[in-house]
Design a protein around this motif. Structure first.
Motif, PDB file in Angstrom:
ATOM      1  N   GLY A 134       6.529   0.027  10.686  1.00  0.00           N
ATOM      2  CA  GLY A 134       5.553   0.791   9.911  1.00  0.00           C
ATOM      3  C   GLY A 134       5.050   0.046   8.699  1.00  0.00           C
ATOM      4  O   GLY A 134       4.225   0.560   7.939  1.00  0.00           O
ATOM      5  N   ALA A 135       5.524  -1.187   8.507  1.00  0.00           N
ATOM      6  CA  ALA A 135       5.282  -1.877   7.231  1.00  0.00           C
ATOM      7  C   ALA A 135       4.425  -3.142   7.364  1.00  0.00           C
ATOM      8  O   ALA A 135       3.595  -3.415   6.494  1.00  0.00           O
ATOM      9  N   ALA A 160       2.254  -1.057  13.356  1.00  0.00           N
ATOM     10  CA  ALA A 160       2.809  -2.026  12.412  1.00  0.00           C
ATOM     11  C   ALA A 160       4.280  -2.200  12.730  1.00  0.00           C
ATOM     12  O   ALA A 160       4.902  -1.286  13.288  1.00  0.00           O
ATOM     13  N   SER A 189       0.835  -1.204   0.000  1.00  0.00           N
ATOM     14  CA  SER A 189       0.000   0.000   0.000  1.00  0.00           C
ATOM     15  C   SER A 189       0.867   1.250   0.000  1.00  0.00           C
ATOM     16  O   SER A 189       1.634   1.500   0.920  1.00  0.00           O
ATOM     17  N   GLY A 193       3.599   3.670   6.661  1.00  0.00           N
ATOM     18  CA  GLY A 193       2.571   3.164   7.548  1.00  0.00           C
ATOM     19  C   GLY A 193       2.702   3.787   8.930  1.00  0.00           C
ATOM     20  O   GLY A 193       3.419   4.786   9.100  1.00  0.00           O
ATOM     21  N   LEU A 252       3.037  -1.947   4.145  1.00  0.00           N
ATOM     22  CA  LEU A 252       2.558  -0.565   4.118  1.00  0.00           C
ATOM     23  C   LEU A 252       3.762   0.357   3.930  1.00  0.00           C
ATOM     24  O   LEU A 252       4.790   0.174   4.571  1.00  0.00           O
ATOM     25  N   PRO A 258      -3.479   2.778  15.089  1.00  0.00           N
ATOM     26  CA  PRO A 258      -2.693   1.971  14.155  1.00  0.00           C
ATOM     27  C   PRO A 258      -1.311   1.595  14.688  1.00  0.00           C
ATOM     28  O   PRO A 258      -0.688   2.374  15.414  1.00  0.00           O
ATOM     29  N   SER A 267      -7.683   1.382   5.353  1.00  0.00           N
ATOM     30  CA  SER A 267      -7.679   0.470   6.511  1.00  0.00           C
ATOM     31  C   SER A 267      -9.033  -0.209   6.700  1.00  0.00           C
ATOM     32  O   SER A 267      -9.127  -1.242   7.363  1.00  0.00           O
TER      33      SER A 267
END
Ligand code: NAP
Length: 503
Positions: free
Chosen positions: A379-380, A376, A142, A393, A390, A374, A355
């Motif tokens: 961040g991914a 991750a 994304s 992210g 992501l 959120p 999302s």
């Protein structure tokens, strides 16, 4: 340099990698894949052109507030930026030209808005439904970005307003503001850029300010033709300048993350900037923030304060109570007649549409999994969402430097993940929940002393629970270091075992 980017690939039924979006992030992923010899990928782009936020935000005065030498791909330097801080049209053109030059245009399915994506464990792939058809893909990346869905305020009576209204991200260039009574809601990064344009045309401009921003002078200047030619002839020279800009931006980090008191000097500069342009002490009082600089994004603009000091402008700090057919009424009962209403109210950052549309192996969407907060790994990667990566992210947005640096770090990580999958014959990678959680505990621990959480402001960096889930609380090179190599040990590896042969 005019480039046609309207040519579009037909959406394939099946691909190895599907990338959502063709802004800086999506294009970086596509170009790096192609350079790595991977041609089996598609970019899903809802619009009919590349560019992401730099395609959509065309409001007057739109320009970058990070110097162009840094706000560009490391692998595609542009010696011909016309100014130190590039205007929107030039950045958009740069992205179009870069997409063409690196041969990724034929991979882009334009008019393909991602409506839903769900992971199918049995087949070890994503089924992505778009407005242009369905595509099955092993990997989903994304690049939808945090600044792609405009946010509108929820004000009583808004639907009754009979005048013109539009968002800064959807500027109505056909509408002439000359001689009108215009209202602007919001005083963020976009508003400080377009307000001077509106002020110079409108009969009267009312700015509804909820929180005053800190505004620094913008050290913008044209790049002389001679210097542009020198950059073109000696790319190492531009590279050195880029490195200088990079380290100057990083120098902001200790104040933002470790010792907000260090930013007092920057506050002084911002106050002096305001005093220089705004002579009226009552107006200055309205415009002076009561939180530490850096808590919200620091804005840089030269025309904003002078335009607020003009006689046709009112800055209103009373809360908006309701919108009428042709007016706005504030909580103190004052009704102000309005012809056009412009929203400079920002974007859905921590509650992005994508999302709600991506559903992992346990049947829940990213939004359901995150419950408004959120997170991750790097961040991914999000546990339960195999083979989803992501870009920009959670907690990998920049608070002080170029987002492109972060994007390129994560793209390198994804490429190494794909190489790892190839070498193992793996069909899926799913980050372990304990790894994701402990990474995020660490991020939130590092976030505690930052100006973003202690500076005394609310901002779009914070989610509904008050956690900063957008910014990376460290030097950008720390993220680059963490993402330099895919760390297989943090992931559960899936291999689709062939069905046993029947007797
Ligand atoms: P923003 O910075 O989020 O600003 C939104 C403004 O609208 C704020 O002043 C906010 O007030 C106000 N607002 C929001 N909802 C409101 C409501 N219901 N009632 C009254 N006021 C309301 O949005 P933006 O200016 O579009 O910028 C978003 C981001 O885009 C920036 O932070 C930046 O990262 C990026 N950007 C970058 C550049 C660049 O040069 N690179 C240029 C433009 C934008 P509060 O402060 O009280 O919340």
């Amino acid at each position: 340099m005019e480039v046609s980017v309207t040519s579009s690939t037909l959406l394939p039924d099946r691909t190895r990698v599907a990338i959502i979006g063709s802004g800086f992030a999506g294009l970086a992923m596509a170009i790096r894949l192609k350079q790595a010899g991977e041609h089996n990928f598609v970019v899903l782009e809802r619009a009919d052109d590349v560019g992401g936020t730099w395609r959509d935000n065309t409001y007057p005065g739109c320009a970058c507030d990070v110097p162009s030498n840094l706000y560009s791909f490391s692998f595609a330097p542009n010696p011909y930026w016309s100014r130190a801080f590039s205007p929107q049209a030039e950045i958009h053109e740069y992205l179009r030209e870069t997409a063409r030059r690196f041969g990724v245009l034929p991979h882009i399915a334009f008019g393909a808005d991602v409506e839903s994506a769900h992971w199918v464990d049995d087949d070890q792939e994503w089924i992505v439904e778009t407005s242009a058809g369905t595509v099955q893909t092993r990997i989903l990346v994304s690049g939808a970005g945090p600044l792609s869905e405009p946010s509108y305020p929820d004000i009583p009576g808004l639907e009754d307003f009979a005048g013109k209204r539009f968002h800064s991200a959807d500027w109505d260039h056909g509408h002439d503001l000359t001689g009108e009574r215009v209202a602007v809601i919001g005083t963020g990064a976009s508003a400080v850029q377009f307000v001077p344009h509106v002020q110079s045309r409108a009969r009267h401009l009312t700015i509804f300010q909820r929180t005053p921003p800190w505004v620094l002078p913008r050290p913008d200047r044209p790049v002389p033709g001679l210097l542009q030619r020198a950059y073109a002839a000696a790319p190492a020279m531009q590279k050195a300048v880029r490195a200088g800009v990079y380290w100057r931006q990083e120098a902001m980090l200790p104040g933002l993350v470790h010792k907000p008191e260090l930013l007092k000097g920057v506050e002084k500069l911002a106050r002096a900037h305001m005093k220089w342009s705004v002579k009226d002490p009552a107006l200055r009082a309205k415009l002076t923030p009561d939180y530490r600089i850096g808590c919200k994004r620091i804005l840089i603009a030269n025309g904003y304060y002078p335009s607020l000091a003009k006689p046709n402008v009112d800055v209103v700090t009373d809360q908006i109570a309701r919108v009428g057919v042709d007016s706005i009424t504030t909580a103190d009962g004052t009704e102000r007649p309005i012809d056009t209403l412009i929203f400079g109210t920002g974007f859905h950052v921590t509650d992005s549409a994508i999302s709600d549309r991506v559903r992992g192996r346990h049947g829940e969407t990213l939004a359901e999994r995150w419950k408004g907060s959120p997170q991750a790994y790097l961040g991914a990667s999000v546990s339960g969402f195999p083979n989803l990566f992501l870009l920009v992210g959670p907690n990998t947005g920049p608070g002080h430097t170029s987002v492109v640096f972060y994007i390129e770090s994560q793209v390198a990580y994804v490429l190494d993940a794909l190489r790892t999958m190839d070498s193992l014959g793996a069909t899926s990678l799913d980050v372990r929940r304990d790894v994701e959680d402990s990474f995020n505990d660490d991020v939130q621990r590092r976030m505690r002393g930052t100006v973003w959480t202690t500076g005394g402001c609310g901002s779009w960096y914070l989610d509904e629970s008050g956690r900063n889930t957008t910014l990376w609380p460290g030097f950008s090179f720390q993220l680059r270091w963490r993402t330099r190599k895919f760390d297989l040990g943090s992931y559960d590896v899936g291999r689709r075992t062939p069905l046993p042969a029947t007797a």
